[in-house]
Design an enzyme around this catalytic site. Sequence first.
Site, PDB file in Angstrom:
ATOM      1  N   TYR A  86       0.889   0.623  -1.706  1.00 40.78           N
ATOM      2  CA  TYR A  86       0.182   1.028  -2.927  1.00 40.78           C
ATOM      3  C   TYR A  86       1.113   0.832  -4.100  1.00 40.78           C
ATOM      4  O   TYR A  86       2.292   1.189  -4.028  1.00 40.78           O
ATOM      5  CB  TYR A  86      -0.224   2.503  -2.814  1.00 40.78           C
ATOM      6  CG  TYR A  86      -0.937   3.060  -4.041  1.00 40.78           C
ATOM      7  CD1 TYR A  86      -2.233   2.644  -4.366  1.00 40.78           C
ATOM      8  CD2 TYR A  86      -0.333   4.006  -4.863  1.00 40.78           C
ATOM      9  CE1 TYR A  86      -2.896   3.162  -5.469  1.00 40.78           C
ATOM     10  CE2 TYR A  86      -0.993   4.533  -5.963  1.00 40.78           C
ATOM     11  CZ  TYR A  86      -2.274   4.112  -6.271  1.00 40.78           C
ATOM     12  OH  TYR A  86      -2.925   4.618  -7.359  1.00 40.78           O
ATOM     13  N   ASP A 139       8.957  -2.129  -5.631  1.00 43.15           N
ATOM     14  CA  ASP A 139       8.297  -0.961  -6.201  1.00 43.15           C
ATOM     15  C   ASP A 139       9.010   0.256  -5.630  1.00 43.15           C
ATOM     16  O   ASP A 139       8.723   0.689  -4.514  1.00 43.15           O
ATOM     17  CB  ASP A 139       6.814  -0.980  -5.835  1.00 43.15           C
ATOM     18  CG  ASP A 139       6.093   0.262  -6.348  1.00 43.15           C
ATOM     19  OD1 ASP A 139       6.775   1.184  -6.845  1.00 43.15           O
ATOM     20  OD2 ASP A 139       4.857   0.308  -6.230  1.00 43.15           O
ATOM     21  N   LYS A 187       8.140   8.835 -10.820  1.00 39.87           N
ATOM     22  CA  LYS A 187       8.332  10.089 -10.067  1.00 39.87           C
ATOM     23  C   LYS A 187       9.645  10.809 -10.366  1.00 39.87           C
ATOM     24  O   LYS A 187       9.753  11.485 -11.376  1.00 39.87           O
ATOM     25  CB  LYS A 187       8.181   9.820  -8.569  1.00 39.87           C
ATOM     26  CG  LYS A 187       6.855   9.068  -8.280  1.00 39.87           C
ATOM     27  CD  LYS A 187       6.148   9.509  -7.057  1.00 39.87           C
ATOM     28  CE  LYS A 187       4.912   8.653  -6.820  1.00 39.87           C
ATOM     29  NZ  LYS A 187       3.780   9.328  -6.274  1.00 39.87           N
TER      30      LYS A 187
HETATM   31  N1  PMP Z   1       3.954   2.729  -6.656  1.00 35.96           N
HETATM   32  C1  PMP Z   1       4.096   3.540  -5.615  1.00 35.96           C
HETATM   33  C2  PMP Z   1       4.932   3.097  -4.457  1.00 35.96           C
HETATM   34  C3  PMP Z   1       3.477   4.785  -5.610  1.00 35.96           C
HETATM   35  O1  PMP Z   1       3.597   5.588  -4.542  1.00 35.96           O
HETATM   36  C4  PMP Z   1       2.707   5.177  -6.729  1.00 35.96           C
HETATM   37  C5  PMP Z   1       2.017   6.525  -6.800  1.00 35.96           C
HETATM   38  N2  PMP Z   1       1.941   7.269  -5.681  1.00 35.96           N
HETATM   39  C6  PMP Z   1       2.598   4.293  -7.799  1.00 35.96           C
HETATM   40  C7  PMP Z   1       3.243   3.078  -7.731  1.00 35.96           C
HETATM   41  C8  PMP Z   1       1.788   4.647  -9.000  1.00 35.96           C
HETATM   42  O2  PMP Z   1       2.412   5.646  -9.741  1.00 35.96           O
HETATM   43  P1  PMP Z   1       1.563   6.590 -10.701  1.00 35.96           P
HETATM   44  O3  PMP Z   1       0.683   7.426  -9.845  1.00 35.96           O
HETATM   45  O4  PMP Z   1       2.598   7.350 -11.456  1.00 35.96           O
HETATM   46  O5  PMP Z   1       0.777   5.689 -11.610  1.00 35.96           O
END
Ligand code: PMP
Length: 442
Positions: free
Chosen positions: A160, A254, A282
């Site tokens: 994701y 990511d 995060k």
């Molecule tokens: N990349 C990863 C690996 C994530 O786990 C997440 C959110 N869980 C995101 C991107 C997206 O981040 P956000 O919810 O702050 O938009």
Amino acid sequence: MTITVAERQKKRPKKFHRRGNSAALFERAKKVLVGGVNSPVRAYQAVGGEPVFVQRGKGAILWDADGRRAIDFVGSWGPLILGHGPTAVLRAARRALRNGTTFGAPTELEIRFAELIRQAVPSMEKVRLVSSGTEATMSAVRLARAATSCAKIVKFSGCYHGHADAFLVQAGSGALTLGAPTSPGIPEEISRHTLVIPYNNTDRLRSLLEERSDVAAVIVEPVAANMGVVPPAEGFLEALREATRRHGTLLIFDEVVTGFRLSWGGAQGAFGVTPDLTCLGKIIGGGFPIGAFGGSAGLMKHLSPEGPVYQAGTLSGNPVTVSAGFAALKVLRENDPYAGLAQKTRDLAAEIRSLARRFRHDVTVNAAGSMFTVFFTAGPVTDEDSAKRSDTAQYARFFHHLLDAGVYFPPSQFEACFMSTAHTDGVLKKALKAVHTAFKEL
Ligand code: PMP
């Protein structure tokens, strides 16, 4: 001293999640918020029942709207590596607030913050701050497309990368749980530029890059956390690096989850594999909304105002967020909790495995650093297909058993549990007791 029955009952911890105020709040919420929540996984569709409304958190503990407590293994989905409300972070945010909330103009702290990030993650020579992980990944892909003059991106099924149109193709996490890997509302013209291959499958990537010359970037969670925790197979990240370099394709890590969680230098620090672009989120916000992306100065110079690739944000580099994030990162640098957190997580995972065996449940516990997932399948779990073999109904029962016993696991099989520095041995012992009872009663 004698304790009366009434006093003893008062002392006994009340159960988290026994309807009460949370149920009433959910009814009210559904009238004004879509599905009663502001992010789908919070609605408990994957485990049934009704969500707990949270009132406050401290350390490893959450209190719900009825004042009942639970040990928190969700940690707001990753940011809270220091637990809820760490003193240094709260103090920094309060101090920043005295000067105002947002200026939309540069501040000195943004420089120090970017310098600190670059110190930890040297491949991020230049950094752009944004307000969410989605913005970071979305903008990194735009930059990669512009820098390579190619349109296609490669992602791995079950990973994701936020909810931007290009990523909602076999996207793991909420999308996995809801069984809607591709969302309506995304034109086919957009999703056809996203090529999806299985995680941990180096051969597929190699042959794909052999076949095509129009791939701008390969984006990957270096440790996947959104189909549950799935670590990279031995050599997988190295192979990604080698293949992308050979074909002139950019490699995007990511690290929204793994950044400052797997190690001070994130997954790239832990595995010694350096991507071209890195996305963070995060943890770097200390619990406030944030994202960041960065790479070499040569690549980042395509971004406005230095270059033509547009990206902007009203609240980017927000002073309260950056102050809180800076304080969190400083605590992590000074205390270096990573080896300890990983050991605690390994130990907990081993105990959970042994309890599952004792009560004859087919369970696989994957762990990486301070993250883990209890999959209800004999395993091994190495990609999306093997993760999806999990018995999600059994996970849902497990989740509710734990919640009733005051242990809050993610309300979906395909998510990570997060350990924090506030999860003391005493807290973990209590959590294990609940796991023991849950496996026994399942
Ligand atoms: N990349 C990863 C690996 C994530 O786990 C997440 C959110 N869980 C995101 C991107 C997206 O981040 P956000 O919810 O702050 O938009």
